[in-house]
Design an enzyme around this catalytic site. Structure first.
Site: not given
Length: 296
Positions: A144-145
């Site tokens: 996600h990051e």
């Protein structure tokens, strides 16, 4: 207390620097004897609006590390750190990105990505996240990051913030000028006064109030785009992993509670606060989980 002091000192320094730049270009003299110089005002608003946003972006990695006490992993010293470096390296290769700085900080489960560009980024993970989740779910959070970096979300949100800041400053000064002119006109009906305009206390007060009100409204716009980028990052994580399931599991686990980040970093975290839907930087976790069902 340290975080608050750091935040205040940084903002004072940024405002002072931008004020000096405005003075050098002469755009701070937007109030003239003939009234409001809109060209100078637009220049002043642009420098203050975009300048603050871009300086914050350039300082984002340094400020993030200092705010949470993050320790950059230069030489992995244990199995957690080796796994973390290898996992992020694998994800960034899939995303065709250079390897970001990787850091660990002490705190409840959370993670964030920041940095001025794709070539100068940081992924920070709390030790609480590493301990609370199985590797599959931690990898989803890291994906996600990485997706945030791949999408250029830090720069995009900076541009949006710069635009709304500029409009807030520009419009608030116009409204303040109109209010002050009206008050001065009423005063001149009862006494002799110069035809030249000179800003009064009405301008200062109206400008301050308008900035608060318009700034509050502008934060709704910024929060809207922030929520949109979370959906994109969730989707990006699912694509990097080849399945939305790990991300859904990680979000479900975060519903039991995620760690609090400094206010300046909330929009960069995996899970934001629930403060009023319009002002929330992140969508509700259950909505994000449901949205991942549509990812193929």
């Amino acid at each position: 207390m340290k975080r608050i002091l750091l935040f205040l000192l940084t903002n004072v320094a940024v405002v002072a620097l931008l004020g000096l730049i405005c003075s050098i270009f002469g755009v701070n003299k937007y109030l003239t004897a003939n009234g409001l110089d809109l060209v100078s005002l637009l220049g002043f608003a642009s420098i203050m609006g975009f300048g603050g946003s871009f300086i914050s972006l350039l300082l984002s990695k340094t400020m993030a590390k200092m705010s949470v006490g993050a320790r950059v992993i230069s030489n992995p010293s244990n199995e957690y750190e080796f796994w973390l470096i290898n996992t992020i390296q694998k994800l960034t290769q899939r995303a065709n990105l250079p390897m970001p700085e990787v850091a660990i900080y002490s705190g409840e489960p959370n993670a964030f990505a920041t940095g001025a560009s794709k070539n100068s980024s940081l992924v920070a993970v709390s030790d609480g996240l590493l301990q609370a989740m199985p590797p599959e779910e931690v990898e989803a959070v890291l994906a996600h990051e990485v997706a945030h970096i791949q999408n250029g979300d830090m720069v995009t949100l900076t541009l949006i913030q710069g635009v709304v800041n500029t409009f807030v400053i520009f419009i608030s000064r116009i409204v303040a000028f109109a209010v002050d002119s009206f008050l001065q006109q009423k005063r001149s009906d009862n006494e002799n006064s110069s035809a030249n305009y000179a800003p009064g206390i009405g301008f200062t007060i109206a400008s301050f109030v308008c900035e608060l009100v318009f700034g509050l409204l502008a934060s709704i716009i910024v929060a809207y785009f922030s929520r949109k980028r979370e959906f994109r990052a969730d989707s990006g994580a699912a694509k990097l992993l080849g399945s939305p399931v790990p991300m859904q599991k990680a979000l479900a686990r975060l519903m039991n509670g995620s760690g609090e980040l400094p206010q300046s970093m909330v929009a960069s975290g995996i899970a934001g606060g629930n403060f009023m839907a319009l002002f929330a930087s992140h969508p509700p976790l259950e909505v994000r989980i449901q949205a991942l069902n549509n990812v193929r």
